[in-house]
Every structure is written in C-alpha cells, then in structure tokens.
Write an enzyme that holds these catalytic residues in place. Structure first.
Site, short mmCIF file in Angstrom:
data_model
loop_
_atom_site.label_atom_id
_atom_site.label_comp_id
_atom_site.label_asym_id
_atom_site.label_seq_id
_atom_site.Cartn_x
_atom_site.Cartn_y
_atom_site.Cartn_z
N GLU A 65 0.92 -1.23 -0.61
CA GLU A 65 0.02 0.02 0.23
C GLU A 65 1.05 1.36 -0.15
O GLU A 65 2.01 1.26 0.81
CB GLU A 65 -0.72 0.32 0.90
CG GLU A 65 -0.01 0.03 2.57
CD GLU A 65 -1.09 0.29 3.76
OE1 GLU A 65 -2.11 0.19 3.53
OE2 GLU A 65 -0.26 0.49 5.15
N SER A 69 10.22 4.09 16.31
CA SER A 69 9.07 3.52 16.87
C SER A 69 9.05 2.50 18.36
O SER A 69 9.28 1.88 18.30
CB SER A 69 8.14 2.26 15.80
OG SER A 69 7.64 3.13 14.86
N CYS A 123 5.57 -7.03 15.17
CA CYS A 123 4.84 -6.28 16.23
C CYS A 123 3.38 -6.06 16.18
O CYS A 123 2.77 -6.99 15.43
CB CYS A 123 5.03 -4.75 15.95
SG CYS A 123 7.08 -4.29 15.52
N CYS A 162 0.62 -4.41 14.82
CA CYS A 162 0.59 -4.07 13.47
C CYS A 162 0.44 -4.84 12.51
O CYS A 162 0.84 -6.02 12.95
CB CYS A 162 1.85 -3.40 12.82
SG CYS A 162 2.12 -3.09 10.96
N HIS A 190 7.80 3.21 21.55
CA HIS A 190 5.91 1.96 21.78
C HIS A 190 6.25 1.70 22.69
O HIS A 190 5.15 1.30 23.90
CB HIS A 190 5.44 1.28 21.11
CG HIS A 190 5.54 1.03 19.30
ND1 HIS A 190 4.61 2.18 18.74
CD2 HIS A 190 6.31 0.65 17.90
CE1 HIS A 190 4.88 2.44 17.13
NE2 HIS A 190 5.91 1.71 17.12
N CYS A 233 3.43 8.04 1.51
CA CYS A 233 3.36 6.83 2.76
C CYS A 233 4.16 6.08 1.94
O CYS A 233 2.73 5.82 1.40
CB CYS A 233 2.83 7.07 3.64
SG CYS A 233 2.96 5.24 4.62
N GLY A 277 6.07 -3.00 6.36
CA GLY A 277 7.82 -3.35 6.02
C GLY A 277 8.51 -2.25 6.74
O GLY A 277 8.43 -1.23 7.46
N SER A 296 11.83 5.35 9.16
CA SER A 296 10.69 5.28 10.34
C SER A 296 10.67 3.49 10.18
O SER A 296 11.11 2.92 9.15
CB SER A 296 8.89 5.09 10.15
OG SER A 296 8.93 4.31 11.45
N CYS A 314 5.89 -7.68 6.65
CA CYS A 314 7.96 -7.65 7.33
C CYS A 314 7.92 -8.75 8.93
O CYS A 314 7.48 -8.79 9.53
CB CYS A 314 6.90 -6.22 8.23
SG CYS A 314 8.31 -5.84 9.56
N CYS A 366 -1.21 4.10 8.15
CA CYS A 366 0.48 4.02 7.73
C CYS A 366 0.40 2.46 8.63
O CYS A 366 0.01 2.31 9.54
CB CYS A 366 1.50 4.54 7.91
SG CYS A 366 1.60 5.76 7.16
N1 SAH Z 1 8.70 -0.78 10.56
C1 SAH Z 1 8.76 0.78 10.32
C2 SAH Z 1 7.65 1.71 8.93
C3 SAH Z 1 6.31 1.05 9.35
S1 SAH Z 1 5.47 1.08 9.96
C4 SAH Z 1 8.62 1.12 11.72
O1 SAH Z 1 7.84 -0.32 12.64
O2 SAH Z 1 9.08 2.02 12.31
C5 SAH Z 1 4.92 2.65 10.39
C6 SAH Z 1 4.37 2.85 11.87
O3 SAH Z 1 2.64 2.87 12.15
C7 SAH Z 1 6.04 2.61 13.38
O4 SAH Z 1 5.21 4.02 13.70
C8 SAH Z 1 4.53 1.65 13.65
O5 SAH Z 1 4.39 1.68 14.79
C9 SAH Z 1 2.80 1.94 13.07
N2 SAH Z 1 1.70 0.89 13.33
C10 SAH Z 1 1.68 -0.49 13.31
N3 SAH Z 1 0.35 -0.30 13.40
C11 SAH Z 1 -0.48 0.64 13.59
C12 SAH Z 1 -1.90 0.23 14.75
N4 SAH Z 1 -2.03 -0.68 14.04
N5 SAH Z 1 -2.15 1.47 14.05
C13 SAH Z 1 -1.45 2.78 14.60
N6 SAH Z 1 0.22 2.50 14.18
C14 SAH Z 1 0.38 1.45 13.86
FE1 SF4 Z 2 7.14 -3.90 10.96
FE2 SF4 Z 2 6.99 -1.79 11.19
FE3 SF4 Z 2 4.89 -2.87 11.71
FE4 SF4 Z 2 6.85 -3.39 13.54
S1 SF4 Z 2 5.48 -1.83 13.32
S2 SF4 Z 2 5.69 -5.10 12.12
S3 SF4 Z 2 8.62 -3.09 12.04
S4 SF4 Z 2 5.92 -2.87 10.31
#
Ligand code: SAH
Ligand code: SF4
Length: 374
Positions: free
Chosen positions: A91, A219, A115, A118, A221, A104, A165, A197, A111, A345
């Site tokens: 996306e 990130s 996490c 995610c 968290h 974005c 990713g 990021s 990935c 995102c």
């Molecule tokens: N992998 C990288 C970049 C992609 S994720 C990273 O983790 O930083 C981009 C952002 O979206 C990250 O800060 C991630 O924590 C956040 N994100 C992922 N899933 C999410 C969700 N369900 N709700 C809100 N933010 C989320």
């Molecule tokens: Fe991967 Fe970023 Fe999602 Fe974590 S938040 S699973 S690093 S895309």
C-alpha cells in the site's frame, strides 16, 4: 535481460549509460524524463537520438506497478494498493494537508519484525521490494496526481517510509530509492522532508547516518525493555540502551536536530501515567540511558481483531500527551486520516490475519474496477 530504470539512482543510471557506450549526461536526461516528467515510453524522449531510443527499447524499461485498488477518503487521503506479484500487494497512502502533501511508502511485502499491534507484522514476511518498486510508488503517485490536477508543478512535498515493512531490513534497496527521492534531477526533496521510520535496527541506523542521512523516526511504543520486548520483538536483539545510543549518534549526521519517536497508544498496555513518566525519564537520560533530543508522536492505535488490543481512550491520550508536554517534550497526537478507507500507515487491511488471507483479499480486489485516470 531488460533492466528496470526505476531501480537505478543517478549513479546507477550513469553506469548503465556508459555500458551502452553513451555519454554520461544522457543519464541525467533519462532521469529527468522518467522522474520529472513521468515518461515511461522512450519514444516520448524526443531529445534523445533515435539510435539511443532504439537501443534502450531492447535493454530497459520503466516498470510501473499495477494498481489493484484505489480508495479516496472524504478528507482527500488516497490509498493505492499495488500488485507486486506472487499474491502480494503493498500500500501507498497520499495525505494532503494545508502546508504539505505527504506520501507514505512501503518497503517490503509483509514484515519480519512482527510487532503485536501491526497488521503487517501479523502477516509475516513475504519479500523485500526492489528499489524500483519503492520508487515506482512515488513515480506513480506524483505523476498521477499531477495529471488529475492538470498541473506540471510538484505535488508531493514529503515522503515517509511508514507503509508496510521495515525499511532498515531492506537497506540495499532503500538507499538507492532514497537517493532518487533526493536527487535534483528527479524529485529534488530535501533530506528534512524524507523520513525513514524504523522499529530500531541499530547497525543500520549507523549505516544510514553515513550513506544517506535523512530524517529519522523511531517506533518506540514502550518506555522499558520488558514491555518493548513484548510489543516490538526486535527489542530483544537491540534493547533500548543500544537503540537510544544509535539515535544519539545519528543526530551528528541528521538533517534535523531531533529524532521523532513514535508511540502507538494501546489501551491499558502502554498508555498509563506511569508509562509517560518512565518515557520522560528515558528520553531525558534520567533512566541512565543516552538522552536523545526528540519529538514525540502519539499514534492512536488502529485496531484489527487479531491483535487483541484496543485503542486508548482519547482522555488517556490527552493525559499522556499533557505529561510529556509539561516535561518540555514537544508532543503531537497524530490525526487519524482516511479512517473511512482504513488508510492508517501500516494498515493494509484491518482483517488481514495471515498471508493466505491476503491472497483471498487480492482475488476479491481484482474484481473491483480501478477509477480511470482523468
Ligand atoms: N517498520 C517501520 C515503518 C513502518 S510502520 C516502523 O515500525 O517504524 C509505521 C508506523 O506505523 C510505526 O510507527 C508503527 O508502529 C505504526 N503502526 C503499525 N501498526 C499500527 C496500528 N495498528 N495502529 C497505529 N499505528 C501502527
Ligand atoms: Fe514491521 Fe513496522 Fe509493522 Fe513492526 S510496526 S511489524 S516493524 S511494519
């Protein structure tokens, strides 16, 4: 074999032209045609000699990604889903605002970090995107939007690598893609307006500082290792002390004098006042780790069933933000944009549970007609 020119940064394009026995400046011309003017057909490139155009036709192409689906939200946010083959889709989200327009981008199909909050992480890892597939998202969005708006002016002012990713686990493709974004003969974006990021791939943060220092978002968290181990499994490999050390080192090279920390607000998990206090101690060095000049970006969790997690109530987010601000940390709460199209995102689809489901969803998506280009 035909080479996809979107894979090449200007150095790569120059090397390619030399291989063809062409002058180096042809690379700049090609780069401008492709990235500044959106051309993909060599016959359009009228200031190239016909002999060169013929030579190119056999050996190179501009590989656009097929659009599987487009969603336009009431607030102007647009999400495209691109087919990258093998049942995988990635996306790209366009977010227009008053003073900027952000794109974005995704860096991988799936990935491997996994996490808990995610949906991409829940899908698992399919494969790295190539540099060309990363750039193709920008190439398409920029020129598509210009065409729709009837303008030759630049539309996209900012890039964030915050789609699907972990960009720093696809470093080899990321760097040439970033260089193309920054190149004056291509998109000419300033380093401050391109943000990578990362969930915290420490050695690659150091390499990025050397190879292509752009703005960095990390990130976070969680304010302490046991909780972060649980939410972001990569923390077991690169715990907070190492991560904050890498952030500090990065600032010596970064185009900005702060790191953006992202913090996804999860109800009852990481959103309590004591978490805010620990977070303040963490980033200011009071917890004994390297202090990092930073901004905090609180992200309302975008829920999906398989996560078993809930979005923090607005009052908890506000109280958390207040504690950080009162401690002198610049804190923003990210607006949820494009909620009606599920365009946060990192959110391919709220109900994606595993890779097979992506395949099913893709099959369904294929039947939806794509809006023709105006
Ligand atoms: N992998 C990288 C970049 C992609 S994720 C990273 O983790 O930083 C981009 C952002 O979206 C990250 O800060 C991630 O924590 C956040 N994100 C992922 N899933 C999410 C969700 N369900 N709700 C809100 N933010 C989320
Ligand atoms: Fe991967 Fe970023 Fe999602 Fe974590 S938040 S699973 S690093 S895309």
């Amino acid at each position: 074999m035909s080479i996809s020119l979107l894979d090449l940064d200007l150095d790569g394009m120059t090397a390619f032209c030399e291989q063809l026995g062409e002058k180096r400046f042809r690379a700049t011309q090609l780069f401008r045609w492709i990235h500044q003017r959106g051309a993909s057909d060599f016959d359009q490139m009228t200031d190239l000699a016909k002999s060169l155009r013929e030579k190119l036709k056999g050996r190179a192409h501009v590989a656009a990604l097929p659009v599987v689906q487009e969603h336009v939200s009431a607030d102007g946010t647009i999400k495209w889903l691109f087919d990258v083959g093998g049942g995988n889709a990635v996306e790209t989200v366009f977010i227009p605002e008053d003073d900027r327009a952000t794109l974005c981008l995704s860096s991988q199909a799936g990935c491997a970090v996994g996490c808990r909050f995610c949906s991409t992480g829940h899908q698992g890892f399919s494969r790295n995107l190539t540099a060309g597939e990363i750039v193709a998202q920008l190439w398409f969005a920029e020129h598509q939007l210009r065409a729709r708006r009837g303008t030759s002016e630049r539309v996209i002012s900012n890039i964030v690598m915050m789609g699907m990713g972990e960009p720093l686990q696809n470093y080899g493709a990321l760097v040439p893609a970033l260089r193309t974004m920054l190149d004056d003969h291509a998109y000419g974006l300033s380093r401050r307006r391109v943000t990578v990021s990362t969930s915290g791939v420490v050695p690659m943060i150091d390499r990025l500082a050397q190879d292509c220092p752009v703005a960095l978002a990390v990130s976070l968290h969680a304010p302490e290792d046991p909780l972060r181990d649980n939410l972001v499994p990569l923390n077991r490999k690169y715990p907070l002390a190492e991560l904050l050390g890498a952030c500090r080192r990065y600032l010596d090279h970064a185009p900005r004098d702060f790191i953006t920390f992202e913090y996804c607000m999860l109800d009852g998990v990481n959103d309590q006042p004591e978490h805010a206090r620990e977070l303040i101690a963490l980033v200011t060095g009071a917890a004994g780790m390297p202090a990092v000049p930073c901004k905090l970006n609180l992200i309302p969790f975008n829920p999906f069933p398989a996560s078993g997690l809930r979005r923090s109530p607005p009052a908890a987010v506000a109280a958390f933000a207040r504690l950080l601000s009162d401690a002198g940390i610049v804190t923003t709460v990210r607006k949820t944009r494009g909620d009606d199209i599920d365009a946060a995102c990192g959110q391919l689809a709220g109900d994606v549970q595993d890779r097979t489901r992506v395949g099913e969803r893709m099959a369904k998506l294929r039947t939806i007609p794509i809006k023709p280009v105006a």
